[in-house]
Structures are given as C-alpha cells and as structure tokens.
Design a protein around this motif. Structure first.
Motif, short mmCIF file in Angstrom:
data_model
loop_
_atom_site.label_atom_id
_atom_site.label_comp_id
_atom_site.label_asym_id
_atom_site.label_seq_id
_atom_site.Cartn_x
_atom_site.Cartn_y
_atom_site.Cartn_z
N THR A 19 53.45 70.49 39.47
CA THR A 19 52.93 70.53 38.10
C THR A 19 52.59 71.95 37.67
N GLN A 20 52.58 72.89 38.60
CA GLN A 20 52.29 74.28 38.31
C GLN A 20 53.52 75.13 38.60
N TYR A 34 43.99 79.24 27.37
CA TYR A 34 45.03 79.99 28.08
C TYR A 34 46.15 79.06 28.51
N GLU A 35 47.36 79.60 28.51
CA GLU A 35 48.52 78.88 29.02
C GLU A 35 49.26 79.79 29.99
N VAL A 36 49.39 79.36 31.23
CA VAL A 36 50.09 80.13 32.26
C VAL A 36 51.48 79.52 32.43
N TYR A 37 52.50 80.37 32.38
CA TYR A 37 53.87 79.88 32.48
C TYR A 37 54.73 80.89 33.23
N GLU A 38 55.94 80.49 33.59
CA GLU A 38 56.82 81.36 34.35
C GLU A 38 58.04 81.78 33.55
N ARG A 67 63.60 83.18 46.55
CA ARG A 67 63.14 82.54 45.33
C ARG A 67 62.17 83.49 44.63
N SER A 68 62.33 83.67 43.34
CA SER A 68 61.48 84.61 42.63
C SER A 68 61.20 84.15 41.21
N ASN A 69 60.12 84.66 40.66
CA ASN A 69 59.79 84.44 39.26
C ASN A 69 58.70 85.43 38.85
N SER A 70 58.34 85.38 37.59
CA SER A 70 57.20 86.14 37.08
C SER A 70 56.29 85.19 36.33
N LEU A 71 54.98 85.37 36.50
CA LEU A 71 54.00 84.56 35.79
C LEU A 71 53.47 85.33 34.59
N TRP A 117 52.00 89.74 31.02
CA TRP A 117 52.53 89.56 32.37
C TRP A 117 51.36 89.51 33.35
N ILE A 118 51.43 88.59 34.32
CA ILE A 118 50.38 88.47 35.33
C ILE A 118 50.85 89.06 36.66
N THR A 119 51.95 88.52 37.18
CA THR A 119 52.39 88.95 38.51
C THR A 119 53.83 88.53 38.75
N GLU A 120 54.43 89.11 39.76
CA GLU A 120 55.77 88.75 40.20
C GLU A 120 55.66 88.08 41.57
N ASN A 121 56.46 87.06 41.80
CA ASN A 121 56.50 86.38 43.09
C ASN A 121 57.89 86.50 43.70
N ILE A 122 57.94 86.83 44.97
CA ILE A 122 59.20 86.88 45.72
C ILE A 122 58.94 86.24 47.07
N ALA A 123 59.70 85.20 47.41
CA ALA A 123 59.47 84.49 48.67
C ALA A 123 60.79 84.13 49.33
#
Length: 269
Positions: free
Chosen positions: A159-160, A210-214, A229-233, A249-255
C-alpha cells in the motif's frame, strides 16, 4: 550495485569502527537529543498509521515473527510518548538503546547481505519503517535515514511506495528526526495482537496535509546478471483548502533484487 563479499573479520572491524564513531558523536556532538517522556497525550493527531505484525514470508520460520513481537514490545517501552521539543532531535537508537539478551531481546529475523538470519533484537526495522513513513506526513525533518540495499521479498498487498521504509542497525544505521517547528511533537506507539500502531501528536491542529508518492520506478538488469530496483520518493504539501504549496523530492532508492522479477510468486511475502 554488484554485491561485494566482505570477510567476517572486516565486517567485525567495520562494525566496531562505526559504532565507536557514533558513540563519540552522541557524547561530543552538538545535537540536543529528545529524551523526555510524557504519558499525557497531546491533543491533536497529525498522522497515524498501522502495519501488520505477522506476515508469511518465503522460507522464514514463523517463530522469528513471534519473537519480533517480543522485541517490539521491549523497544516500544523506550519511545512511546517521547516528546520532541523545538530544536531537539529524536535518535532511534539513542532512545531505544542496544538490543541485548540482558534486556530480554530474543532472536528475530535480521536482513543480512540480501538474505536473512536470526539475530538478537531482529525485527525492529518494522518500527523504524513505521516512524519514518509517519514522519514524512508531518512538518518534522528527517535528518538521517538509511535505505534498504536489498529487495528481499516480492511485494504482497503493498500500500506504500517501494523504498518508503528505513533500515536500522545498532547504532550506526540510525533514524533521526529534527523538530524545526515552534511546537512540541509526541510519538505514540502501541500494539495489539495484530498490528503495530503509530501516531504523531502535537498541541495545535494542522493546517497542512501531505501526499508521498513515487516517480521513475523501474527494474533493470545489470551487466553481471542481477536486477536492480529503483525509484524516487516525492512529497506534495497542501494547505487546508487542498491547494498545492510545494512538490519536493525526498530521496532516491536503489536496491538489489533477491528474487526473480516479472514472475508471479506462489508464496509471496
């Protein structure tokens, strides 16, 4: 992102180095850490969230999940109703302390180099994940957060957005939250037999939402054969009338993915 194998000796020495560095910073740094606990709840809830305590994860024994609940119960006692006054910083590990057998912590599931293993205090990442996600929906500022380097289990009823949690490891992978506002905030954490619940409370009703999205979510195959797998929040801030104030922009994720992408899993976690 190609995984690097570290020797056991290097892992031990590295852990000792970063833990020692953190202890020095705790004692000699300039941050004013939140420590006061007030059982009287502040009046207004700014954001609340809950997450299920038990999930059936592939190849993970359920005893580790039940032990996680015991670990969460101990940790919650340290931070439930903690106050963060203006100018103060909440440190996840400074508030909770080291999870040890002496304190009653037991072996839960800990993530380790793309897999998992039993570890004392395992499962506390569920608590840091919850606090981080809630904080993104408040005026509080996240000053330290560490992303998960591995995507270990396939999505199941997500859901997130991917990468909306915060990994933790005592004490050098911390979650820190600074209060830049002119009013106190109170962290409330509870649990029952099914869910872990969290709330951020304060003394005035919020005029913002607030609305957090990718964005840019993708899965790519690397030259060495693995998948990343990657995205930005991002976060939208709206006023009480629903009008957009900011979109940041909040952060970038790379996994590194530890399962085959694009395939339907018969036993999702």
């Amino acid at each position: 992102m190609k995984p690097k194998k570290r020797s056991k000796t290097r892992l031990i020495l590295g852990s000792y180095y970063y833990k020692s560095k953190r202890y020095l910073e705790w004692n000699l740094g300039n941050a004013k850490f939140a420590k006061q606990v007030d059982s009287a709840a502040l009046q207004y809830t700014i954001f609340e969230h809950k997450t299920p305590l038990l999930r059936r994860l592939k190849d993970v024994e359920m005893i580790l999940q039940y032990n996680k609940i015991k670990n969460l119960e101990i940790a919650i006692r340290k931070i439930d109703n903690i106050m963060i006054y203006p100018g103060e910083t909440f440190s996840y590990w400074k508030s909770i302390g080291i999870p040890s057998k002496r304190k009653g912590y037991v072996e839960g599931m800990t993530l380790f180099y793309g897999g998992f293993k039993p570890g004392i205090g395992g499962g506390l990442c569920q608590l840091s994940n919850l606090i981080y996600w809630m904080t993104l929906h408040t005026p509080l500022t996240v000053t330290e957060r560490h992303r998960h380097s591995y995507d270990v289990f396939p999505d199941s009823n997500r859901t997130q957005p991917f990468g909306s949690g915060a990994t933790c490891a005592y004490n050098y992978l911390d979650l820190r939250i600074y209060n830049p506002t002119d009013q106190p905030y109170q962290l409330s954490i509870k649990m029952d037999s099914n869910f872990l619940y969290g709330e951020w409370k304060t003394i005035n009703e919020s005029t913002l939402s607030y609305e957090v999205y990718e964005k840019e979510h993708k899965i790519s195959q690397e030259y060495w054969g693995g998948y990343i797998r990657s995205n930005s929040l991002y976060r939208r801030t709206m006023n009480r009338y629903g009008e957009l104030i900011s979109d940041e922009w909040i952060t970038e994720n790379i996994a590194l993915m530890m399962y085959q992408p694009f395939l339907e899993s018969s036993n999702k976690g």
